[in-house]
Design a protein around this motif. Structure first.
Motif, PDB file in Angstrom:
ATOM      1  N   LEU A 139      -8.200 -10.735  -4.474  1.00 47.05           N
ATOM      2  CA  LEU A 139      -9.182  -9.675  -4.653  1.00 47.05           C
ATOM      3  C   LEU A 139     -10.567 -10.271  -4.643  1.00 47.05           C
ATOM      4  O   LEU A 139     -10.858 -11.217  -5.388  1.00 47.05           O
ATOM      5  CB  LEU A 139      -8.955  -8.954  -6.000  1.00 47.05           C
ATOM      6  CG  LEU A 139     -10.038  -7.942  -6.409  1.00 47.05           C
ATOM      7  CD1 LEU A 139      -9.983  -6.711  -5.507  1.00 47.05           C
ATOM      8  CD2 LEU A 139      -9.880  -7.542  -7.879  1.00 47.05           C
ATOM      9  N   PHE A 176       2.426  -1.685  -8.578  1.00 46.86           N
ATOM     10  CA  PHE A 176       1.504  -1.800  -7.452  1.00 46.86           C
ATOM     11  C   PHE A 176       0.409  -0.743  -7.531  1.00 46.86           C
ATOM     12  O   PHE A 176      -0.764  -1.019  -7.251  1.00 46.86           O
ATOM     13  CB  PHE A 176       2.249  -1.679  -6.127  1.00 46.86           C
ATOM     14  CG  PHE A 176       3.086  -2.879  -5.783  1.00 46.86           C
ATOM     15  CD1 PHE A 176       2.506  -4.140  -5.727  1.00 46.86           C
ATOM     16  CD2 PHE A 176       4.436  -2.756  -5.526  1.00 46.86           C
ATOM     17  CE1 PHE A 176       3.268  -5.254  -5.413  1.00 46.86           C
ATOM     18  CE2 PHE A 176       5.204  -3.865  -5.216  1.00 46.86           C
ATOM     19  CZ  PHE A 176       4.622  -5.118  -5.167  1.00 46.86           C
ATOM     20  N   ARG A 177       0.754   0.463  -7.918  1.00 50.46           N
ATOM     21  CA  ARG A 177      -0.239   1.536  -7.986  1.00 50.46           C
ATOM     22  C   ARG A 177      -1.264   1.262  -9.088  1.00 50.46           C
ATOM     23  O   ARG A 177      -2.467   1.503  -8.916  1.00 50.46           O
ATOM     24  CB  ARG A 177       0.476   2.869  -8.218  1.00 50.46           C
ATOM     25  CG  ARG A 177       1.401   3.245  -7.062  1.00 50.46           C
ATOM     26  CD  ARG A 177       2.208   4.474  -7.365  1.00 50.46           C
ATOM     27  NE  ARG A 177       1.370   5.678  -7.415  1.00 50.46           N
ATOM     28  CZ  ARG A 177       1.848   6.897  -7.626  1.00 50.46           C
ATOM     29  NH1 ARG A 177       3.153   7.076  -7.830  1.00 50.46           N
ATOM     30  NH2 ARG A 177       1.038   7.933  -7.652  1.00 50.46           N
ATOM     31  N   GLN A 228      -3.585  -1.578  -7.831  1.00 49.54           N
ATOM     32  CA  GLN A 228      -4.574  -1.089  -6.863  1.00 49.54           C
ATOM     33  C   GLN A 228      -5.689  -0.292  -7.561  1.00 49.54           C
ATOM     34  O   GLN A 228      -6.878  -0.417  -7.225  1.00 49.54           O
ATOM     35  CB  GLN A 228      -3.894  -0.213  -5.808  1.00 49.54           C
ATOM     36  CG  GLN A 228      -3.002  -0.979  -4.832  1.00 49.54           C
ATOM     37  CD  GLN A 228      -3.802  -1.818  -3.842  1.00 49.54           C
ATOM     38  OE1 GLN A 228      -5.008  -1.972  -3.942  1.00 49.54           O
ATOM     39  NE2 GLN A 228      -3.083  -2.410  -2.881  1.00 49.54           N
ATOM     40  N   TRP A 270      -2.337  -8.625  -0.071  1.00 43.60           N
ATOM     41  CA  TRP A 270      -1.082  -9.309  -0.376  1.00 43.60           C
ATOM     42  C   TRP A 270      -0.661 -10.134   0.841  1.00 43.60           C
ATOM     43  O   TRP A 270      -0.771  -9.700   1.977  1.00 43.60           O
ATOM     44  CB  TRP A 270       0.019  -8.302  -0.692  1.00 43.60           C
ATOM     45  CG  TRP A 270      -0.315  -7.385  -1.839  1.00 43.60           C
ATOM     46  CD1 TRP A 270      -1.170  -6.325  -1.810  1.00 43.60           C
ATOM     47  CD2 TRP A 270       0.213  -7.449  -3.153  1.00 43.60           C
ATOM     48  NE1 TRP A 270      -1.220  -5.712  -3.024  1.00 43.60           N
ATOM     49  CE2 TRP A 270      -0.375  -6.376  -3.878  1.00 43.60           C
ATOM     50  CE3 TRP A 270       1.117  -8.295  -3.793  1.00 43.60           C
ATOM     51  CZ2 TRP A 270      -0.071  -6.142  -5.215  1.00 43.60           C
ATOM     52  CZ3 TRP A 270       1.429  -8.049  -5.118  1.00 43.60           C
ATOM     53  CH2 TRP A 270       0.836  -6.998  -5.825  1.00 43.60           C
ATOM     54  N   GLU A 285     -10.494  -4.492  -3.195  1.00 47.54           N
ATOM     55  CA  GLU A 285      -9.179  -4.024  -2.769  1.00 47.54           C
ATOM     56  C   GLU A 285      -8.247  -5.217  -2.667  1.00 47.54           C
ATOM     57  O   GLU A 285      -8.618  -6.270  -2.139  1.00 47.54           O
ATOM     58  CB  GLU A 285      -9.277  -3.307  -1.428  1.00 47.54           C
ATOM     59  CG  GLU A 285      -7.963  -2.666  -1.001  1.00 47.54           C
ATOM     60  CD  GLU A 285      -8.122  -1.809   0.250  1.00 47.54           C
ATOM     61  OE1 GLU A 285      -7.097  -1.441   0.843  1.00 47.54           O
ATOM     62  OE2 GLU A 285      -9.285  -1.519   0.627  1.00 47.54           O
ATOM     63  N   LEU A 286      -7.030  -5.040  -3.181  1.00 46.67           N
ATOM     64  CA  LEU A 286      -6.067  -6.138  -3.199  1.00 46.67           C
ATOM     65  C   LEU A 286      -5.536  -6.413  -1.798  1.00 46.67           C
ATOM     66  O   LEU A 286      -5.313  -5.498  -1.009  1.00 46.67           O
ATOM     67  CB  LEU A 286      -4.905  -5.806  -4.129  1.00 46.67           C
ATOM     68  CG  LEU A 286      -5.212  -5.772  -5.634  1.00 46.67           C
ATOM     69  CD1 LEU A 286      -3.976  -5.333  -6.408  1.00 46.67           C
ATOM     70  CD2 LEU A 286      -5.681  -7.134  -6.120  1.00 46.67           C
ATOM     71  N   ALA A 334       0.815  -1.209   0.000  1.00 40.52           N
ATOM     72  CA  ALA A 334       0.000   0.000   0.000  1.00 40.52           C
ATOM     73  C   ALA A 334       0.851   1.262   0.000  1.00 40.52           C
ATOM     74  O   ALA A 334       0.436   2.300  -0.526  1.00 40.52           O
ATOM     75  CB  ALA A 334      -0.937  -0.005   1.196  1.00 40.52           C
ATOM     76  N   ALA A 387      -8.006  -2.724  -9.274  1.00 38.17           N
ATOM     77  CA  ALA A 387      -8.827  -3.420  -8.279  1.00 38.17           C
ATOM     78  C   ALA A 387      -9.981  -2.534  -7.825  1.00 38.17           C
ATOM     79  O   ALA A 387     -11.122  -3.005  -7.657  1.00 38.17           O
ATOM     80  CB  ALA A 387      -7.967  -3.825  -7.086  1.00 38.17           C
ATOM     81  N   GLN A 388      -9.720  -1.252  -7.639  1.00 33.75           N
ATOM     82  CA  GLN A 388     -10.790  -0.333  -7.239  1.00 33.75           C
ATOM     83  C   GLN A 388     -11.849  -0.202  -8.335  1.00 33.75           C
ATOM     84  O   GLN A 388     -13.041  -0.064  -8.041  1.00 33.75           O
ATOM     85  CB  GLN A 388     -10.187   1.029  -6.899  1.00 33.75           C
ATOM     86  CG  GLN A 388      -9.342   1.022  -5.625  1.00 33.75           C
ATOM     87  CD  GLN A 388      -8.639   2.348  -5.377  1.00 33.75           C
ATOM     88  OE1 GLN A 388      -8.818   3.306  -6.133  1.00 33.75           O
ATOM     89  NE2 GLN A 388      -7.820   2.396  -4.330  1.00 33.75           N
TER      90      GLN A 388
END
Length: 325
Positions: free
Chosen positions: A318, A292-293, A296, A308, A305-306, A285, A299-300
Motif C-alpha cells: 500500500l 479482504f473487504r 480494502q 496483492w 489502494e492495496l 478485489a 486502505a481507502q
C-alpha cells in the motif's frame, strides 16, 4: 509596563524629580520634620507599576534628594547621628514597601502562570474528550459494520453461525488490545516501527502462532493517532489473514512488515510472508472474504489502494500519503 525596563528607569528618574519639586514647593508651609513626605508615595507607585529595579532606583534617588535638601544641615551631605537615624528609618520603610510589592508581583505572576497551565490542561482535556467521543463513535460504527457483514454470512449459510460468532469475537478482542496500546499515554510519541513490532508480537502470542516470526522494518517516523489507528488495524487484518491461510499446520514461516518513505509526501507499507502464496487466478478485489473487504476499506481511509502479488509467498503493498489529506 514592567515588560519595558528602560521605561521603568526613565520613570524612576522622573518620579524622583517630581517628588523633589513638590517637596520644595511645599517646604515653606510644612513644619520641620517631614523630609520624606512626597518621596514615599512615588517609590511605592513606581515599584507597583514598573517593578523591582525601577523602584530601587527611585528609592535611592529620593533618599539622596531628601538627605541633601531636607535633612539638617540642609543643602549638604553631612552625616551625623540624627541624620543617620533618619536615613536608616527611610531605608527601612522603603525596603519593606518595595519587598512587599515585589513579592505581591511574584505571587501574582505565579497565579497567572498557574491559571494559564490550568486553562491549557482544561483545553487539552476537552480536546481529548472530544477525540475520545469521536474514536468511540468510529469504533461503534466499525463494530456495527463488522456484525452486518457477519450477519450476511449467517443468512447465506446458517451452519456457519458459530464460526461467524467466533470470528467476530476474535476481531473485537484484537481491536480491544489494539486500542489499549494506542491510548496508553506513555506510547504517544513512540516511533511507528517500535509500535508495530510490539503489535505483531502481541498478535503472535494471542493466536499461539509459535512457529511464525514477525519482523518489522521502519524508519523513525510518527503518525497522528487517527492514521496510526487505521494503519494498525490494516496490519492486523493482513497478518491475521496470513496466519490463517499462508502456513500449513506447524510449518515455520516469516512475516515481514516494512514501512518505507517513498518520497517526501508518500509512505509505503508492505506486508510479505514466505507461505504457500495466493492461488492462481485469485482476485482479492472480487473476493467475498470479510478480511479482504475490511482491509480494502482501511486502505481507502489511508488514501491508497492495496496491491496483492504472489509467488513465492504473498506480498501486500500500500502506498499512501505521509500526511492526512
Amino acid at each position: 509596563m514592567r515588560a519595558h525596563p528602560w521605561l521603568g528607569d526613565v520613570t524612576a528618574f522622573a518620579a524622583a524629580a517630581a517628588a523633589l519639586a513638590v517637596r520644595l514647593w511645599l517646604d515653606p508651609v510644612l513644619p520641620p520634620g517631614f523630609p520624606y513626605l512626597t518621596f514615599f508615595p512615588v517609590v511605592v507607585v513606581t515599584t507597583f507599576l514598573f517593578g523591582l529595579r525601577p523602584g530601587i532606583v527611585c528609592a535611592v534617588l529620593s533618599g539622596i534628594c531628601a538627605w541633601y535638601f531636607f535633612l539638617a544641615p540642609a543643602n549638604s551631605f553631612d552625616l551625623n547621628p540624627q541624620t543617620g537615624i533618619a536615613l536608616a528609618f527611610y531605608a527601612f520603610i522603603v525596603v519593606v514597601d518595595i519587598a512587599l510589592i515585589h513579592f505581591m508581583h511574584v505571587a501574582g505572576d505565579q497565579l497567572r502562570r498557574e491559571r494559564a497551565v490550568n486553562a491549557g490542561l482544561y483545553e487539552q482535556q476537552r480536546t481529548m474528550f472530544q477525540e475520545l467521543q469521536h474514536r468511540v463513535a468510529n469504533n461503534m460504527q466499525f463494530v456495527a459494520a463488522l456484525l452486518t457483514f457477519q450477519r450476511k454470512k449467517v443468512v447465506a449459510d446458517p451452519t456457519q453461525a458459530l464460526d461467524v460468532i467466533d470470528d467476530a469475537r476474535a476481531r473485537l478482542e484484537t481491536i480491544s488490545r489494539l486500542h489499549r496500546r494506542l491510548y496508553d499515554p506513555s506510547r504517544i510519541a513512540m516511533p511507528v516501527g517500535q509500535y508495530l513490532q510490539e503489535l505483531c508480537s502481541d498478535m503472535l502470542d494471542a493466536t499461539g502462532a509459535r512457529n511464525v516470526v514477525c519482523l518489522v522494518e521502519a524508519p523513525v517516523v510518527t503518525l497522528d493517532l487517527t492514521r496510526l489507528t487505521t494503519l494498525s488495524l490494516l496490519v492486523v487484518e493482513i497478518i491475521t489473514n496470513a496466519l490463517k491461510h499462508a502456513f500449513e499446520d506447524d510449518a515455520r514461516g516469516t512475516i515481514v512488515v516494512r514501512l518505507e518513505q517513498v518520497d517526501a509526501s508518500r509512505l509505503s507499507l508492505t506486508v510479505a510472508d514466505n507461505g504457500k502464496g495466493i492461488p492462481d487466478g485469485f482476485d482479492p478485489a472480487s473476493s467475498r472474504s470479510l478480511g479482504f473487504r475490511i482491509a480494502q476499506g482501511l486502505a481507502q481511509q489511508l488514501g491508497g489502494e492495496l496491491a496483492w502479488s504472489g509467488g513465492p509467498g504473498t506480498e501486500v503493498r500500500l502506498v499512501f500519503p505521509a500526511v492526512a489529506v
